[in-house]
Write a protein that holds these residues in place. Structure first.
Motif, PDB file in Angstrom:
ATOM      1  N   ASP A   1       0.851  -1.184   0.000  1.00 21.68           N
ATOM      2  CA  ASP A   1       0.000   0.000   0.000  1.00 21.68           C
ATOM      3  C   ASP A   1       0.890   1.238   0.000  1.00 21.68           C
ATOM      4  O   ASP A   1       1.367   1.684   1.042  1.00 21.68           O
ATOM      5  CB  ASP A   1      -0.896  -0.038   1.242  1.00 21.68           C
ATOM      6  CG  ASP A   1      -1.903   1.099   1.238  1.00 21.68           C
ATOM      7  OD1 ASP A   1      -1.728   2.040   0.446  1.00 21.68           O
ATOM      8  OD2 ASP A   1      -2.850   1.028   2.026  1.00 21.68           O
ATOM      9  N   LYS A   2       1.110   1.798  -1.186  1.00 21.99           N
ATOM     10  CA  LYS A   2       2.055   2.911  -1.310  1.00 21.99           C
ATOM     11  C   LYS A   2       1.610   4.137  -0.525  1.00 21.99           C
ATOM     12  O   LYS A   2       2.415   4.806   0.112  1.00 21.99           O
ATOM     13  CB  LYS A   2       2.233   3.292  -2.790  1.00 21.99           C
ATOM     14  CG  LYS A   2       2.921   2.214  -3.591  1.00 21.99           C
ATOM     15  CD  LYS A   2       3.293   2.710  -4.969  1.00 21.99           C
ATOM     16  CE  LYS A   2       2.083   2.943  -5.837  1.00 21.99           C
ATOM     17  NZ  LYS A   2       1.310   1.718  -6.168  1.00 21.99           N
ATOM     18  N   ALA A   3       0.295   4.402  -0.569  1.00 23.79           N
ATOM     19  CA  ALA A   3      -0.202   5.596   0.116  1.00 23.79           C
ATOM     20  C   ALA A   3       0.077   5.494   1.616  1.00 23.79           C
ATOM     21  O   ALA A   3       0.526   6.458   2.248  1.00 23.79           O
ATOM     22  CB  ALA A   3      -1.691   5.768  -0.148  1.00 23.79           C
ATOM     23  N   ALA A   4      -0.162   4.315   2.197  1.00 24.24           N
ATOM     24  CA  ALA A   4       0.043   4.145   3.632  1.00 24.24           C
ATOM     25  C   ALA A   4       1.522   4.280   3.980  1.00 24.24           C
ATOM     26  O   ALA A   4       1.886   4.903   4.986  1.00 24.24           O
ATOM     27  CB  ALA A   4      -0.488   2.780   4.071  1.00 24.24           C
ATOM     28  N   ILE A   5       2.381   3.707   3.142  1.00 23.60           N
ATOM     29  CA  ILE A   5       3.819   3.784   3.408  1.00 23.60           C
ATOM     30  C   ILE A   5       4.289   5.230   3.332  1.00 23.60           C
ATOM     31  O   ILE A   5       4.985   5.725   4.226  1.00 23.60           O
ATOM     32  CB  ILE A   5       4.587   2.900   2.398  1.00 23.60           C
ATOM     33  CG1 ILE A   5       4.280   1.429   2.679  1.00 23.60           C
ATOM     34  CG2 ILE A   5       6.077   3.171   2.462  1.00 23.60           C
ATOM     35  CD1 ILE A   5       4.885   0.471   1.692  1.00 23.60           C
ATOM     36  N   ALA A   6       3.859   5.934   2.280  1.00 24.47           N
ATOM     37  CA  ALA A   6       4.276   7.327   2.118  1.00 24.47           C
ATOM     38  C   ALA A   6       3.797   8.170   3.293  1.00 24.47           C
ATOM     39  O   ALA A   6       4.522   9.021   3.803  1.00 24.47           O
ATOM     40  CB  ALA A   6       3.734   7.886   0.806  1.00 24.47           C
ATOM     41  N   THR A   7       2.574   7.911   3.738  1.00 22.51           N
ATOM     42  CA  THR A   7       2.041   8.676   4.868  1.00 22.51           C
ATOM     43  C   THR A   7       2.857   8.421   6.123  1.00 22.51           C
ATOM     44  O   THR A   7       3.181   9.341   6.877  1.00 22.51           O
ATOM     45  CB  THR A   7       0.570   8.274   5.121  1.00 22.51           C
ATOM     46  OG1 THR A   7      -0.131   8.346   3.899  1.00 22.51           O
ATOM     47  CG2 THR A   7      -0.074   9.196   6.137  1.00 22.51           C
ATOM     48  N   HIS A   8       3.216   7.153   6.327  1.00 21.71           N
ATOM     49  CA  HIS A   8       3.926   6.801   7.550  1.00 21.71           C
ATOM     50  C   HIS A   8       5.311   7.440   7.611  1.00 21.71           C
ATOM     51  O   HIS A   8       5.781   7.787   8.685  1.00 21.71           O
ATOM     52  CB  HIS A   8       4.024   5.280   7.663  1.00 21.71           C
ATOM     53  CG  HIS A   8       4.434   4.829   9.040  1.00 21.71           C
ATOM     54  ND1 HIS A   8       3.807   5.287  10.174  1.00 21.71           N
ATOM     55  CD2 HIS A   8       5.412   3.984   9.460  1.00 21.71           C
ATOM     56  CE1 HIS A   8       4.371   4.749  11.233  1.00 21.71           C
ATOM     57  NE2 HIS A   8       5.351   3.952  10.835  1.00 21.71           N
ATOM     58  N   VAL A   9       5.958   7.599   6.473  1.00 21.79           N
ATOM     59  CA  VAL A   9       7.282   8.221   6.511  1.00 21.79           C
ATOM     60  C   VAL A   9       7.188   9.739   6.371  1.00 21.79           C
ATOM     61  O   VAL A   9       8.181  10.412   6.119  1.00 21.79           O
ATOM     62  CB  VAL A   9       8.244   7.656   5.439  1.00 21.79           C
ATOM     63  CG1 VAL A   9       8.563   6.204   5.730  1.00 21.79           C
ATOM     64  CG2 VAL A   9       7.669   7.815   4.046  1.00 21.79           C
ATOM     65  N   GLY A  10       5.982  10.273   6.519  1.00 19.87           N
ATOM     66  CA  GLY A  10       5.837  11.722   6.611  1.00 19.87           C
ATOM     67  C   GLY A  10       5.646  12.439   5.289  1.00 19.87           C
ATOM     68  O   GLY A  10       5.806  13.649   5.206  1.00 19.87           O
ATOM     69  N   HIS A  11       5.320  11.700   4.233  1.00 18.38           N
ATOM     70  CA  HIS A  11       5.065  12.359   2.952  1.00 18.38           C
ATOM     71  C   HIS A  11       3.737  11.883   2.389  1.00 18.38           C
ATOM     72  O   HIS A  11       3.694  11.183   1.378  1.00 18.38           O
ATOM     73  CB  HIS A  11       6.190  12.072   1.949  1.00 18.38           C
ATOM     74  CG  HIS A  11       7.505  12.620   2.386  1.00 18.38           C
ATOM     75  ND1 HIS A  11       7.810  13.948   2.303  1.00 18.38           N
ATOM     76  CD2 HIS A  11       8.571  12.008   2.956  1.00 18.38           C
ATOM     77  CE1 HIS A  11       9.035  14.135   2.781  1.00 18.38           C
ATOM     78  NE2 HIS A  11       9.510  12.983   3.186  1.00 18.38           N
ATOM     79  N   PRO A  12       2.650  12.228   3.058  1.00 24.12           N
ATOM     80  CA  PRO A  12       1.348  11.750   2.572  1.00 24.12           C
ATOM     81  C   PRO A  12       1.083  12.269   1.165  1.00 24.12           C
ATOM     82  O   PRO A  12       1.442  13.400   0.850  1.00 24.12           O
ATOM     83  CB  PRO A  12       0.350  12.352   3.564  1.00 24.12           C
ATOM     84  CG  PRO A  12       1.056  13.512   4.175  1.00 24.12           C
ATOM     85  CD  PRO A  12       2.512  13.157   4.179  1.00 24.12           C
ATOM     86  N   PRO A  13       0.512  11.436   0.312  1.00 21.66           N
ATOM     87  CA  PRO A  13       0.186  11.895  -1.043  1.00 21.66           C
ATOM     88  C   PRO A  13      -0.843  13.019  -0.945  1.00 21.66           C
ATOM     89  O   PRO A  13      -1.930  12.815  -0.422  1.00 21.66           O
ATOM     90  CB  PRO A  13      -0.408  10.667  -1.729  1.00 21.66           C
ATOM     91  CG  PRO A  13      -0.773   9.733  -0.628  1.00 21.66           C
ATOM     92  CD  PRO A  13       0.094  10.050   0.533  1.00 21.66           C
ATOM     93  N   ALA A  14      -0.478  14.198  -1.398  1.00 22.80           N
ATOM     94  CA  ALA A  14      -1.360  15.350  -1.246  1.00 22.80           C
ATOM     95  C   ALA A  14      -2.436  15.354  -2.311  1.00 22.80           C
ATOM     96  O   ALA A  14      -3.361  16.123  -2.250  1.00 22.80           O
ATOM     97  CB  ALA A  14      -0.563  16.640  -1.336  1.00 22.80           C
ATOM     98  N   PHE A  15      -2.275  14.496  -3.297  1.00 17.58           N
ATOM     99  CA  PHE A  15      -3.302  14.472  -4.340  1.00 17.58           C
ATOM    100  C   PHE A  15      -4.165  13.252  -4.128  1.00 17.58           C
ATOM    101  O   PHE A  15      -4.323  12.730  -3.054  1.00 17.58           O
ATOM    102  CB  PHE A  15      -2.661  14.452  -5.719  1.00 17.58           C
ATOM    103  CG  PHE A  15      -1.801  13.254  -5.938  1.00 17.58           C
ATOM    104  CD1 PHE A  15      -2.313  12.142  -6.576  1.00 17.58           C
ATOM    105  CD2 PHE A  15      -0.495  13.218  -5.474  1.00 17.58           C
ATOM    106  CE1 PHE A  15      -1.518  11.020  -6.764  1.00 17.58           C
ATOM    107  CE2 PHE A  15       0.288  12.093  -5.681  1.00 17.58           C
ATOM    108  CZ  PHE A  15      -0.221  11.009  -6.303  1.00 17.58           C
ATOM    109  N   GLY A  16      -4.704  12.745  -5.118  1.00 13.24           N
ATOM    110  CA  GLY A  16      -5.652  11.656  -5.081  1.00 13.24           C
ATOM    111  C   GLY A  16      -6.580  12.037  -6.171  1.00 13.24           C
ATOM    112  O   GLY A  16      -6.349  13.031  -6.846  1.00 13.24           O
ATOM    113  N   GLN A  17      -7.630  11.258  -6.371  1.00 13.90           N
ATOM    114  CA  GLN A  17      -8.581  11.688  -7.381  1.00 13.90           C
ATOM    115  C   GLN A  17      -9.562  12.623  -6.709  1.00 13.90           C
ATOM    116  O   GLN A  17     -10.157  12.277  -5.702  1.00 13.90           O
ATOM    117  CB  GLN A  17      -9.287  10.482  -7.964  1.00 13.90           C
ATOM    118  CG  GLN A  17      -8.473   9.829  -9.058  1.00 13.90           C
ATOM    119  CD  GLN A  17      -9.205   8.660  -9.640  1.00 13.90           C
ATOM    120  OE1 GLN A  17      -9.494   7.705  -8.942  1.00 13.90           O
ATOM    121  NE2 GLN A  17      -9.514   8.733 -10.918  1.00 13.90           N
ATOM    122  N   SER A  18      -9.708  13.793  -7.253  1.00 12.53           N
ATOM    123  CA  SER A  18     -10.654  14.739  -6.692  1.00 12.53           C
ATOM    124  C   SER A  18     -12.058  14.188  -6.834  1.00 12.53           C
ATOM    125  O   SER A  18     -12.427  13.686  -7.896  1.00 12.53           O
ATOM    126  CB  SER A  18     -10.530  16.077  -7.417  1.00 12.53           C
ATOM    127  OG  SER A  18     -11.798  16.616  -7.646  1.00 12.53           O
TER     128      SER A  18
END
Lengths: 281, 379
Positions: free
Chosen positions: B47-64
């Protein structure tokens, strides 16, 4: 036209005219059904006048059907029935609402329609045949399962309610013809002609039918001509009709043989799918 | 051979549930094929989003959610009333003849929306059409399936149209406008990449029944709003290049084992979630694990990869030229960091043999810039 009394009076008038037409055409079955609707509308009218508060919409239900909660949906039900009778083909909620807004007074929304549909099946199952008609889904021609988001009337024949591969187009074209006729009628009868909503609806149909849009000398789109739409739709309809009718008739035959009465209205349950597939393989 | 690689990938993912490939992650393969981190995370189903969030770089985008609603509303409008608008467009572009109006709804199988059932039904219906039986021309939301690295990925095109001369066309319905017959190139590219995954999956489906790949056209039909109206228009987009690129990337997934072999034995991206779904693993430890994998950051990763912010901060920390994008990066063949570029330009670093030419160019550029600054200062 938000006053339910006004709406009821209007629909009572429409029903009386329709009964006269049906009687003149010698269609006793249809006339009987319409009379039943008329009686119900009149009862609702009486109830509203007696209650003396027109804002509280729910008119009285037919005696044999039960709780008052269901009664509150009676007007919406009638609206849908009327719009579908005008179209004469299975239709998606959005189209039903569009037709309603183009030709009839009163409020109707797609959200109301979806709750209505669930209610119809429940009502049928609790006391089959208690109502003169039910709003039910169209049936898929191969699996005979209910077709997502297409509403029909139970009094229509199975052939009308089954959807084959060509049926969406055939129904679109037939619907276009019915709408064009309604526009023509209201243009002839009413002083100010058809409503802008009705013309807009017809335009949306016409732009997607080959040669239905009038072309003037410069090649630009001119004013819409209902007769031209009817002609163009009929021309394309002639291409599809025969195949579609054969498909639908075959599916309807199968449905009559393999489905119970309520399944013929509300579609085969999913368990039939694997069964059908293995039968075909 | 297969087994140990799968075990290693499972170990990389750790305790989390496996995420399958989808059209978006497949498209990313074609976008940035050199990125090792992305390849590993996708192949292992992490789960890339969860990993990125955990290391302090949450994906700021996503599908609007607005974009999704708009897209769905446009698609519904195009398909309303027996695909009336769509038929008009396809009669113009694909030159469908009048009788070709058959419509098969594959959104569910008699109310059953499960991927597996829908895929079976899609297979049955499309094969029948390919053999010339039935009246089907438009197939609404067929469910296709691709085997990727031994795992199933379900893909769902907006529509597949079947032309009487025996070819299937993938139709993509998008809500970005085509203005004066031009659409935003980035959007078209994204749509084409997505569609090429469908083309590959469709060819795979037909191929299993012994039907050659020429049965699926590698030109897609893009249906989008015309100019500033809401009425759809259609355009052909050639997807040949992207189909070829994606096919190559897919065959490389099979060799993800080569990438895994380069990693330390005990490496994992496991978040070690507790019973309440909170990650227990210290962020620094996860960061260290990620640091051991090569990343290839490009500014356009920000458009499509959940890890992009992490990769950007890493590239910045390393003063990597990646931050400036491939256009700049490619100018400096053989030099990786901004510090080195600046050092060479100022003459503080002695260039190695193969950097001589670059260093001369850089010093020249620095001199020009200094002169300009002097002029600016004098004025």
């Amino acid at each position: 036209m938000s006053d339910p009394l006004d709406a009821l009076e209007k629909s009572i008038g429409t029903l009386r005219r329709a009964i006269r037409d049906a009687a003149a055409a010698g269609d006793t079955e249809r006339a009987g059904e319409l009379r039943m609707q008329l009686r119900r509308a009149e009862r609702a009218w009486d109830a509203l006048v007696d209650a003396g508060e027109p804002a509280a919409a729910p008119p009285r239900q037919a005696p044999q059907a039960a709780p008052a909660a269901r009664g509150s949906q009676l007007p919406a039900r009638e609206h849908v029935h009327r719009a579908l009778m005008l179209l004469g083909v299975p239709a998606a909620p959005k189209l039903i609402v569009d037709v309603h807004e183009a030709f009839f007074p009163g409020e109707l929304s797609t959200s109301k329609l979806s709750s209505l549909r669930r209610d119809e099946e429940r009502s049928y199952r609790s006391s089959p045949g208690a109502r003169p008609y039910y709003l039910c889904p169209a049936l898929a021609h191969d699996l005979l399962t209910p077709v997502r988001a297409l509403i029909t009337i139970s009094t229509w024949t199975l052939e009308q309610r089954v959807i084959g591969p060509l049926s969406p187009r055939v129904d679109f074209l037939s619907g276009a013809i019915r709408i064009a006729k309604a526009v023509r009628t209201s243009a002839e009868s009413a002083a100010d002609g058809a409503s802008p909503e009705a013309l807009r609806l017809l335009w949306r149909f016409a732009v997607n039918i080959p040669d239905a849009m009038p072309k003037n000398a410069s090649g630009h789109e001119g004013a819409l001509d209902a007769q031209q739409v009817i002609g163009a739709a009929q021309a394309e309809l002639d291409v599809h009709t025969e195949t579609d009718r054969a498909n639908r008739a075959a599916a309807a035959r199968r449905a009559r043989k393999s489905l119970s009465d309520d399944e013929q209205l509300f579609g085969a349950p999913l368990r039939g799918v694997t069964h059908l597939r293995s039968a075909r393989a | 051979m297969r087994e140990p690689v799968d075990d290693r990938l499972a170990a990389l993912r750790g305790s989390a549930k496996r995420l399958d490939y989808n059209a978006r992650s497949l498209a990313a393969l074609e976008n940035n094929p050199r990125c090792t981190l992305r390849a590993l995370l996708d192949a292992s189903g992490s789960d890339k989003a969860a990993i990125a969030t955990h290391v302090g770089h949450p994906p700021a985008f996503g599908q609007s959610s607005f974009a999704i609603t708009r897209g769905n509303a446009f698609e519904a409008m195009v398909k309303a009333n027996g695909c009336a608008e769509l038929l008009r467009v396809l009669r113009e572009t694909l030159e469908l003849t009048l009788p070709e109006v058959g419509y098969e709804d594959l959104n569910d199988v008699g109310g059953d929306g499960r991927s597996k059932e829908r895929h079976e039904r899609t297979e049955e219906v499309l094969l029948r059409a390919a053999r010339g039986e039935g009246d089907g021309t438009l197939f609404d939301h067929p469910m296709l399936c691709l085997q990727i690295g031994g795992h199933k990925a379900y893909l769902e095109p907006d529509l597949v149209a079947f032309r009487i001369d025996g070819r299937f066309h993938v139709v993509e319905i998008k809500s970005f406008p085509i203005i004066d017959e031009q659409a935003a190139p980035a959007q078209v590219r994204a749509a084409t990449t997505q569609a090429s995954a469908y083309i590959i999956a469709l060819r795979d489906l037909l191929g299993r029944a012994g039907i050659g790949e020429e049965a699926v056209s590698d030109t897609i039909v893009l249906v989008a709003p015309k100019d500033f109206t809401n009425r759809p228009t259609g355009a052909f987009v050639d997807a040949r290049k992207q189909v070829a690129a994606l096919t190559r990337q897919l065959s490389r997934i099979e060799r993800v084992g080569d990438l895994v072999d380069l990693l330390p034995e005990d490496l994992t991206f496991d978040l070690a979630r507790d019973s309440e779904d909170r990650p227990r693993r210290p962020a620094e430890e996860l960061n260290e694990a990620l640091d051991q994998v090569l990343v290839t950051y490009r500014p356009d990763c920000l458009n499509h990869c959940e890890m992009a912010f992490y990769c950007r901060s890493r590239a910045r920390a390393e003063a990597s030229l990646d931050v400036l994008g491939p256009v700049v990066r490619d100018q400096f063949g053989g030099i990786d960091t901004t510090t080195m570029v600046m050092g060479l330009a100022r003459g503080e670093l002695t260039p190695s043999e193969d950097q001589m030419e670059m260093a001369a160019a850089l010093r020249h550029a620095a001199r020009l810039r200094a002169e300009l600054e002097d002029l600016g200062g004098a004025a």
